[in-house]
Design a protein around this motif. Structure first.
Motif, PDB file in Angstrom:
ATOM      1  N   GLN A 110       0.012  -8.480  -5.544  1.00 26.43           N
ATOM      2  CA  GLN A 110       0.857  -7.630  -4.701  1.00 26.43           C
ATOM      3  C   GLN A 110       0.067  -7.038  -3.537  1.00 26.43           C
ATOM      4  O   GLN A 110       0.602  -6.890  -2.440  1.00 26.43           O
ATOM      5  N   VAL A 111      -1.192  -6.713  -3.761  1.00 26.17           N
ATOM      6  CA  VAL A 111      -2.031  -6.204  -2.670  1.00 26.17           C
ATOM      7  C   VAL A 111      -2.221  -7.281  -1.604  1.00 26.17           C
ATOM      8  O   VAL A 111      -2.166  -7.004  -0.400  1.00 26.17           O
ATOM      9  N   ILE A 112      -2.430  -8.506  -2.035  1.00 29.56           N
ATOM     10  CA  ILE A 112      -2.579  -9.606  -1.073  1.00 29.56           C
ATOM     11  C   ILE A 112      -1.283  -9.808  -0.290  1.00 29.56           C
ATOM     12  O   ILE A 112      -1.303 -10.022   0.930  1.00 29.56           O
ATOM     13  N   GLU A 113      -0.146  -9.720  -0.963  1.00 32.51           N
ATOM     14  CA  GLU A 113       1.136  -9.835  -0.260  1.00 32.51           C
ATOM     15  C   GLU A 113       1.333  -8.676   0.705  1.00 32.51           C
ATOM     16  O   GLU A 113       1.906  -8.836   1.791  1.00 32.51           O
ATOM     17  N   TYR A 159       8.542  -7.960   4.271  1.00 28.41           N
ATOM     18  CA  TYR A 159       8.159  -6.573   4.539  1.00 28.41           C
ATOM     19  C   TYR A 159       8.870  -5.630   3.574  1.00 28.41           C
ATOM     20  O   TYR A 159       8.263  -4.733   2.983  1.00 28.41           O
ATOM     21  N   ASP A 160      10.159  -5.847   3.400  1.00 25.93           N
ATOM     22  CA  ASP A 160      10.967  -4.975   2.537  1.00 25.93           C
ATOM     23  C   ASP A 160      10.505  -5.049   1.093  1.00 25.93           C
ATOM     24  O   ASP A 160      10.565  -4.065   0.352  1.00 25.93           O
ATOM     25  N   ALA A 161      10.018  -6.204   0.683  1.00 26.36           N
ATOM     26  CA  ALA A 161       9.632  -6.398  -0.711  1.00 26.36           C
ATOM     27  C   ALA A 161       8.297  -5.754  -1.057  1.00 26.36           C
ATOM     28  O   ALA A 161       8.061  -5.404  -2.218  1.00 26.36           O
ATOM     29  N   VAL A 162       7.409  -5.573  -0.063  1.00 29.73           N
ATOM     30  CA  VAL A 162       6.037  -5.155  -0.394  1.00 29.73           C
ATOM     31  C   VAL A 162       5.685  -3.748   0.070  1.00 29.73           C
ATOM     32  O   VAL A 162       4.717  -3.164  -0.431  1.00 29.73           O
ATOM     33  N   ARG A 163       6.438  -3.178   1.003  1.00 28.73           N
ATOM     34  CA  ARG A 163       6.076  -1.854   1.513  1.00 28.73           C
ATOM     35  C   ARG A 163       6.610  -0.755   0.604  1.00 28.73           C
ATOM     36  O   ARG A 163       7.738  -0.832   0.114  1.00 28.73           O
ATOM     37  N   PRO A 164       5.826   0.308   0.363  1.00 28.84           N
ATOM     38  CA  PRO A 164       6.235   1.349  -0.584  1.00 28.84           C
ATOM     39  C   PRO A 164       7.161   2.393   0.032  1.00 28.84           C
ATOM     40  O   PRO A 164       7.258   2.520   1.260  1.00 28.84           O
TER      41      PRO A 164
END
Length: 272
Positions: A214-217, A45-50
């Motif tokens: 990245q969108v898929i993640e 979650y931390d890696a992919v949320r803006p």
């Protein structure tokens, strides 16, 4: 991340077809059931949320605020932005997995295992309480009462959501494929308890460079995917791959501009 002036209602909301109004219509049992998706997966979650636009934070925070409480803090994405503004921040989060990531990321932040309905904080102990991507996970009536208890006189409750800008047709379709349940209608107003004045709102549009991968993640960090079985997860990934690579023609590994819309609300505590 470019910022723009907030849209405070001077223009008519842009029509967006097919958006649900279900975020605050589910009962407490259903809300708790969906929220269990975030008991694990904090690092992902931390890696992919803006992050959130700086202009949104400026809108949400009282000028004289010294102390802030970030409820539903997750891994500390919004918490870190509050801290960077020089605020004394306390993070409240029910997921121990999320808190573990937050503690590593922000060891200087005081944290508590708690919920919006029961923060465990002292009465009249903060100037502002924030919810970033989290107010839809609480009982609005109970969380409003708890926020009013914890806020100092003239304190402020501030809510914010990042969502895809679904007024863009291809983004609207992407959100549906991803089952992005935190996309609100343009006329959406978050429900608050009687302890607060009618909320003021602001909105900002911006773009985030992201590769198809990245969108898929990002899709894998959403509650729909996290609670789904293997077959449903595989279908979501397949549909996203087809849409991003075959239909839209994006190249693997090559970033493209993904339009975002940030909505924020601020509400002053009523006098006792």
């Amino acid at each position: 991340m470019p910022d723009s002036a907030p849209n405070t209602g001077d223009r008519a909301p842009r029509p967006v077809p097919g958006l649900p109004s279900r975020a605050f219509t589910m009962d407490s049992t259903r809300r708790r059931e969906l929220a269990t998706a975030f008991k694990v997966g904090g690092a992902h979650y931390d890696a992919v949320r803006p992050n959130y636009p700086d202009a949104a934070l400026a809108f949400m925070l009282p000028a004289a605020a010294r102390d802030a409480v970030d409820v539903g803090a997750g891994t500390g994405i919004f918490t870190a932005q509050l801290l960077a503004l020089g605020l004394n921040v306390t993070a409240v989060e029910p997921s121990s997995d999320m808190l573990e990531v937050l503690r590593v990321r922000l060891p200087e932040v005081q944290d508590k295992a708690g919920t919006g309905e029961e923060t465990g904080l002292e009465e009249s102990s903060t100037d502002v309480i924030t919810y970033a991507q989290a107010w839809h996970w609480v009982d609005p009536k109970a969380a409003s009462a708890e926020a009013a208890r914890v806020l100092r006189p003239h304190g402020q409750l501030a809510l914010v959501w990042n969502q895809f800008d679904v007024s863009v047709p291809w983004v609207h379709r992407l959100a549906r494929i991803m089952h992005a349940g935190d996309v609100h209608r343009p006329d959406f107003v978050p429900p608050l308890g009687p302890e607060f004045h009618t909320p003021e709102s602001g909105s900002w549009t911006w773009e985030l460079p992201m590769s198809p991968e990245q969108v898929i993640e990002l899709a894998k960090s959403r509650s729909y995917y996290l609670r789904a079985g293997a077959a449903t997860r595989a279908r979501v990934e397949h549909n996203l791959s087809w849409y991003l690579y075959d239909h839209l023609g994006h190249t693997p590994g090559e970033p493209f501009a993904l339009p975002y819309l940030t909505h924020a609300w601020r509400a002053r505590l009523r006098a006792a």
